[in-house]
Design a protein around this motif. Structure first.
Motif, PDB file in Angstrom:
ATOM      1  N   MET A 187       0.832  -1.197   0.000  1.00 19.76           N
ATOM      2  CA  MET A 187       0.000   0.000   0.000  1.00 19.76           C
ATOM      3  C   MET A 187       0.868   1.248   0.000  1.00 19.76           C
ATOM      4  N   LEU A 188       1.941   1.228   0.802  1.00 22.79           N
ATOM      5  CA  LEU A 188       2.843   2.391   0.863  1.00 22.79           C
ATOM      6  C   LEU A 188       3.518   2.627  -0.481  1.00 22.79           C
ATOM      7  N   GLY A 189       3.963   1.552  -1.108  1.00 19.61           N
ATOM      8  CA  GLY A 189       4.609   1.676  -2.406  1.00 19.61           C
ATOM      9  C   GLY A 189       3.654   2.172  -3.463  1.00 19.61           C
ATOM     10  N   GLN A 190       2.395   1.719  -3.374  1.00 16.45           N
ATOM     11  CA  GLN A 190       1.395   2.159  -4.349  1.00 16.45           C
ATOM     12  C   GLN A 190       1.075   3.631  -4.191  1.00 16.45           C
ATOM     13  N   GLN A 191       0.976   4.109  -2.954  1.00 12.18           N
ATOM     14  CA  GLN A 191       0.700   5.524  -2.712  1.00 12.18           C
ATOM     15  C   GLN A 191       1.827   6.405  -3.253  1.00 12.18           C
ATOM     16  N   SER A 192       3.065   5.961  -3.036  1.00 17.24           N
ATOM     17  CA  SER A 192       4.216   6.721  -3.534  1.00 17.24           C
ATOM     18  C   SER A 192       4.231   6.735  -5.060  1.00 17.24           C
ATOM     19  N   ALA A 193       3.927   5.590  -5.659  1.00 18.55           N
ATOM     20  CA  ALA A 193       3.914   5.505  -7.120  1.00 18.55           C
ATOM     21  C   ALA A 193       2.796   6.349  -7.715  1.00 18.55           C
ATOM     22  N   GLU A 194       1.638   6.343  -7.075  1.00 15.37           N
ATOM     23  CA  GLU A 194       0.517   7.149  -7.573  1.00 15.37           C
ATOM     24  C   GLU A 194       0.815   8.634  -7.455  1.00 15.37           C
ATOM     25  N   ARG A 195       1.527   9.028  -6.404  1.00 16.54           N
ATOM     26  CA  ARG A 195       1.916  10.434  -6.246  1.00 16.54           C
ATOM     27  C   ARG A 195       2.874  10.841  -7.371  1.00 16.54           C
ATOM     28  N   ASP A 196       3.836   9.975  -7.656  1.00 17.36           N
ATOM     29  CA  ASP A 196       4.765  10.243  -8.758  1.00 17.36           C
ATOM     30  C   ASP A 196       4.019  10.288 -10.099  1.00 17.36           C
ATOM     31  N   LEU A 197       2.998   9.442 -10.224  1.00 13.67           N
ATOM     32  CA  LEU A 197       2.217   9.408 -11.460  1.00 13.67           C
ATOM     33  C   LEU A 197       1.468  10.715 -11.680  1.00 13.67           C
ATOM     34  N   ARG A 198       0.892  11.260 -10.603  1.00 16.31           N
ATOM     35  CA  ARG A 198       0.162  12.530 -10.739  1.00 16.31           C
ATOM     36  C   ARG A 198       1.099  13.656 -11.168  1.00 16.31           C
ATOM     37  N   VAL A 199       2.284  13.664 -10.589  1.00 12.11           N
ATOM     38  CA  VAL A 199       3.270  14.684 -10.955  1.00 12.11           C
ATOM     39  C   VAL A 199       3.692  14.508 -12.413  1.00 12.11           C
ATOM     40  N   ALA A 200       3.953  13.269 -12.806  1.00 10.58           N
ATOM     41  CA  ALA A 200       4.388  12.991 -14.174  1.00 10.58           C
ATOM     42  C   ALA A 200       3.296  13.344 -15.176  1.00 10.58           C
ATOM     43  N   GLN A 201       2.031  13.061 -14.818  1.00 13.85           N
ATOM     44  CA  GLN A 201       0.917  13.378 -15.705  1.00 13.85           C
ATOM     45  C   GLN A 201       0.792  14.885 -15.891  1.00 13.85           C
ATOM     46  N   ALA A 202       0.941  15.635 -14.796  1.00 15.27           N
ATOM     47  CA  ALA A 202       0.834  17.094 -14.870  1.00 15.27           C
ATOM     48  C   ALA A 202       1.952  17.678 -15.729  1.00 15.27           C
ATOM     49  N   GLU A 203       3.177  17.154 -15.573  1.00 17.40           N
ATOM     50  CA  GLU A 203       4.306  17.648 -16.362  1.00 17.40           C
ATOM     51  C   GLU A 203       4.144  17.300 -17.837  1.00 17.40           C
ATOM     52  N   PHE A 204       3.637  16.106 -18.094  1.00 15.88           N
ATOM     53  CA  PHE A 204       3.398  15.685 -19.478  1.00 15.88           C
ATOM     54  C   PHE A 204       2.338  16.576 -20.128  1.00 15.88           C
ATOM     55  N   ASP A 205       1.235  16.821 -19.424  1.00 15.25           N
ATOM     56  CA  ASP A 205       0.153  17.645 -19.973  1.00 15.25           C
ATOM     57  C   ASP A 205       0.645  19.067 -20.256  1.00 15.25           C
ATOM     58  N   ARG A 206       1.429  19.603 -19.336  1.00 16.69           N
ATOM     59  CA  ARG A 206       1.954  20.961 -19.515  1.00 16.69           C
ATOM     60  C   ARG A 206       2.880  21.031 -20.720  1.00 16.69           C
ATOM     61  N   GLN A 207       3.792  20.071 -20.843  1.00 15.15           N
ATOM     62  CA  GLN A 207       4.727  20.078 -21.974  1.00 15.15           C
ATOM     63  C   GLN A 207       3.998  19.816 -23.281  1.00 15.15           C
TER      64      GLN A 207
END
Length: 276
Positions: A187-207
């Motif tokens: 669960m901890l690993g999934q939460q960390s990965a999902e947080r990284d995913l949200r950041v990556a998605q936002a950066e991808f959308d912006r670029q």
């Protein structure tokens, strides 16, 4: 003795190295077909394809135009080097001007008072005028057509290429994060990965938006290129008219020489025999 070493941010270096490795792994898995990838939307793909076509044809048009203006490849390379170091191009004689000098010199040796000598000198002087017209045509064509297109390639197209490269990196980061979410076992690993995913998605959308705006700008650039093309054609029209005027004037001057009527009869005889 104190030695000033540059201040390296170790955490940033490690993070960047980790991102690079992650992208390489993601790209490798995509090529092997063992993982999914985020596809760009159809509108973006059309814009990117148009950009590639525009770049390819603009480069070819510039090369072709320059080869027409300056047929000698060595001279083109020399001019390009002088442009890069911001120095004036060497003043070189064109083939027309070499011909002009030889005609004038030959006319002088044959005798300025003789019809053939006079004709050679007048022809040489006309060739000199044609040579100057050619120099003016090359310079004006560069200013109004090839230089603006080169500026577009070196400016806008390079910026677009750079931003597309950044976008692809963001896309690889996004897909790597998606895969980490799928592979997270705790669960901890999934939460960390999902947080990284949200950041990556936002950066991808912006670029993605930044890149789309630049790709959309190609339409405006092509409108400018159309104006440059009109200017180039007008320059050609003016150049050929000037050359025609020079040659018509030469014909009138040669017609006044006593040799010219005989030359015209000789020309007609040669042409008739050739057709026969």
């Amino acid at each position: 003795m104190n030695i000033n070493l540059p201040n390296f941010n170790v955490k940033n270096l490690v993070k960047e190295a980790g991102s690079t490795i992650s992208r390489v792994v993601q790209l490798t898995e995509e090529k092997l077909g063992t993982t999914e990838r985020t596809e760009y939307d159809l509108h973006f793909q059309n814009l990117a394809e148009r950009a590639d076509v525009t770049k390819t044809w603009t480069e070819k048009l510039v090369r072709d135009t320059e080869s027409v203006l300056i047929p000698n490849p060595q001279n083109r390379v020399e001019d390009f080097i002088f442009e890069k170091i911001e120095k004036s191009k060497p003043k070189r004689l064109s083939n027309l001007e070499h011909l002009a000098l030889d005609m004038i010199e030959a006319g002088g040796d044959f005798g300025q008072d003789l019809p053939y000598g006079q004709a050679l000198i007048k022809a040489g002087q006309a060739e000199q005028k044609l040579g100057q017209c050619e120099h003016d045509f090359i310079a004006t064509s560069g200013i109004c057509f090839t230089q603006p297109l080169r500026k577009f390639l070196d400016g806008e197209m390079k910026t677009i290429g750079k931003e597309r490269g950044i976008l692809e990196s963001k896309r690889l980061d996004l897909d790597a994060c998606k895969n980490r979410v799928k592979k997270a076992r705790s669960m901890l690993g999934q939460q960390s990965a999902e947080r990284d995913l949200r950041v990556a998605q936002a950066e991808f959308d912006r670029q993605s938006e930044i890149t789309k705006l630049l790709l959309d700008g190609i339409s405006t650039s092509q409108a400018s290129h159309l104006r440059h093309l009109h200017a180039f054609i007008q320059t050609q029209v003016r150049y050929y008219k000037q050359c025609g005027d020079v040659m018509e004037q030469l014909q009138r001057e040669l017609a006044k020489l006593s040799l010219w009527p005989n030359a015209r009869r000789l020309t007609r005889t040669i042409c008739t025999e050739s057709r026969a």
